[in-house]
Design an enzyme around this catalytic site. Structure first.
Site, PDB file in Angstrom:
ATOM      1  CD  GLN A 250      -3.002  -0.616  -0.425  1.00  0.00           C
ATOM      2  OE1 GLN A 250      -3.380   0.326   0.285  1.00  0.00           O
ATOM      3  NE2 GLN A 250      -2.645  -1.751  -0.631  1.00  0.00           N
ATOM      4  CG  HIS A 253      -0.602   2.706  -3.942  1.00  0.00           C
ATOM      5  ND1 HIS A 253      -1.639   2.527  -5.510  1.00  0.00           N
ATOM      6  CD2 HIS A 253      -1.579   1.338  -3.014  1.00  0.00           C
ATOM      7  CE1 HIS A 253      -1.760   1.462  -5.565  1.00  0.00           C
ATOM      8  NE2 HIS A 253      -1.851   0.759  -4.322  1.00  0.00           N
ATOM      9  CD  GLU A 318      -8.144   1.798  -0.926  1.00  0.00           C
ATOM     10  OE1 GLU A 318      -8.547   1.534  -2.038  1.00  0.00           O
ATOM     11  OE2 GLU A 318      -7.333   2.302  -0.220  1.00  0.00           O
ATOM     12  CG  HIS A 319      -7.413  -2.127   0.269  1.00  0.00           C
ATOM     13  ND1 HIS A 319      -6.146  -1.116   0.600  1.00  0.00           N
ATOM     14  CD2 HIS A 319      -7.734  -3.408  -0.799  1.00  0.00           C
ATOM     15  CE1 HIS A 319      -7.197  -0.700  -1.209  1.00  0.00           C
ATOM     16  NE2 HIS A 319      -7.684  -1.861  -1.884  1.00  0.00           N
ATOM     17  CG  ASP A 352      -4.845  -4.420  -5.281  1.00  0.00           C
ATOM     18  OD1 ASP A 352      -5.593  -3.369  -5.117  1.00  0.00           O
ATOM     19  OD2 ASP A 352      -3.534  -3.325  -5.047  1.00  0.00           O
ATOM     20  CG  HIS A 411     -49.366  17.517  -4.134  1.00  0.00           C
ATOM     21  ND1 HIS A 411     -48.462  19.099  -5.159  1.00  0.00           N
ATOM     22  CD2 HIS A 411     -48.018  16.959  -4.663  1.00  0.00           C
ATOM     23  CE1 HIS A 411     -47.357  18.677  -5.336  1.00  0.00           C
ATOM     24  NE2 HIS A 411     -46.795  17.234  -4.222  1.00  0.00           N
TER      25      HIS A 411
END
Length: 428
Positions: A250, A253, A318-319, A352, A411
């Site tokens: 990770q 990245h 996220e993960h 991934d 209405h």
């Protein structure tokens, strides 16, 4: 709880200058259309391209620029992603009609979105895997027009051949060599040569993310994403080498990526930290990974797995990886994550690329309220209703009274004109 390694990570507010810069580019694309796109393609990517859409000849050429092993690997990944997407679609394919009141039949239909853009980042790495993750679910959902775009390689007018091949294997209908804010603006507003789409999905840098945020409403988006994250819950049974490898996967990245370990075992925590530093010595991406780990990495020691679960749900990563003896003990208690990786062999790297789940996932605690991109991202669930004359006789007075109570007299009248009227030959 004891923090053995502290993170300096802070949730940054959107910079006013970023908002302004992105807004100005979007306005220029909106009003100057292709001229604006060409201007920013040249300015940011040194891309002199006149026709944004990629030709079939370019795609054929791209296949010749990559090796067969790469194509075979892509096809394996694509097949797994496709099979999982089909299973997802089948899991919620439950259109129905139900009588819920005398003469009242309600139902729901699942309708594919008509057009979508898969934004595939360029930048430091050609993220060709993202093309598979975005285009294949849209295809399975039944989207009629699937566009894909990516920035051209620097100082050229061509998309990276690996990305281009991935887009084609995934099944994109239209491919464009355009990226950045100008791409988001072009597909949100439309230009002379680019028809707008109904939804834009895919990750990008902070400029792309801000452009998606500003265009939301004019066009649908998946979500506003931030830096990539992994959180690992581990006990004494975990393999420190696996955890160290996954953390750095990770961290490489970008400089803002986050790797977090929550463990019940202090010895494991120390060993993981040691292994991380050992791997960094020879890691080709150590310049990014080391800074990311040093600034944003965390190691937290907790008394038990229940405490780990509470902390993980608060982080909403996220993960989320589980490296514990008895995963079943805590799985059902974990509620906030983009994707869950169960057991020491279920590394995030497989998600991934090849296992089949989607890697376009919520970050910055967004998993508290949304999941990642999936088939349902490209499908609208819409309701239907049928009322008989008998149902109107029963419900029109109720609707009339409620509308009058709200002060919405038109209405109320729409209900009143149907009260106690004979059927005029319309369908009941």
């Amino acid at each position: 709880m004891e923090i053995l390694k502290k993170s300096l990570f802070k949730h940054m507010e959107i910079e006013k200058t970023l908002q302004t810069q992105v807004g100005e580019i979007l306005e220029e694309i909106r009003f100057n259309k292709d001229i604006g796109v060409k201007k920013y393609n040249l300015l940011f990517d040194k891309n002199p391209r006149e026709n944004f859409r990629v030709t079939r000849d370019e795609i054929v050429k791209a296949y010749k620029q990559v090796d067969m092993k790469f194509i075979e690997d892509l096809r394996i990944a694509a097949k797994n992603i496709e099979e999982f997407a089909k299973a997802q679609k089948n899991s919620f394919n439950n259109e129905f009609e139900k009588d819920i009141y005398p003469g009242v039949t309600l139902g729901q239909k699942h309708i594919p979105i008509e057009s979508a853009l898969a934004y595939v980042p360029g930048g430091s790495y050609p993220l060709f895997s993202t093309a598979l993750m975005l285009i294949i679910p849209a295809k399975i959902a039944g989207v009629k027009r699937i566009c894909a775009c990516s920035p051209a390689m620097k100082d050229s007018e061509y998309i990276n051949p690996k990305t281009l091949v991935a887009m084609d294997i995934a099944g994109a209908d239209e491919i464009y060599a355009v990226g950045g804010v100008q791409a988001i603006g072009a597909f949100a507003y439309g230009t002379d040569s680019i028809k707008p789409v109904d939804i834009i999905v895919g990750p990008g840098n902070k400029y792309v993310t801000e452009a998606k945020r500003q265009c939301y409403g004019k066009v649908g988006i998946d979500f506003v994403a931030g830096p990539s994250e992994v959180l690992i819950i581990a006990d004494e049974s975990a393999n420190p080498s696996y955890i160290a490898a996954d953390v750095l996967a990770q961290c490489e990245h970008d400089y803002n990526a986050r790797g977090i370990l929550i463990t019940t075992d202090k010895t494991l925590a120390k060993e993981v930290n040691k292994k991380v530093n050992e791997i960094l010595v020879d890691l080709p991406t150590k310049d990014i990974a080391s800074l990311s780990w040093n600034n944003n990495g965390e190691i937290i020691l907790v008394d038990n797995l229940q405490e780990a679960v509470k902390l993980s749900n608060k982080y909403a990563p996220e993960h989320l990886e589980l490296n514990v003896k008895n995963t079943d003990e805590i799985i059902d208690k974990l509620t906030n994550y983009g994707s869950l990786f169960i057991g020491q062999y279920s590394a995030e790297v497989f998600g991934d690329y090849v296992s089949g789940t989607n890697h376009t996932l919520p970050t910055l605690r967004a998993s508290r309220y949304t999941g990642g991109v999936w088939v349902g991202t490209f499908i609208k669930t819409c309701t239907t209703q049928r009322l008989s004359k008998g149902a109107v006789d029963l419900l029109a007075p109720v609707a009339y009274d409620l509308a009058m109570d709200e002060g919405l007299y038109a209405h109320a009248n729409a209900a009143k004109v149907r009260m106690n009227q004979e059927n005029g030959g319309v369908n009941e």
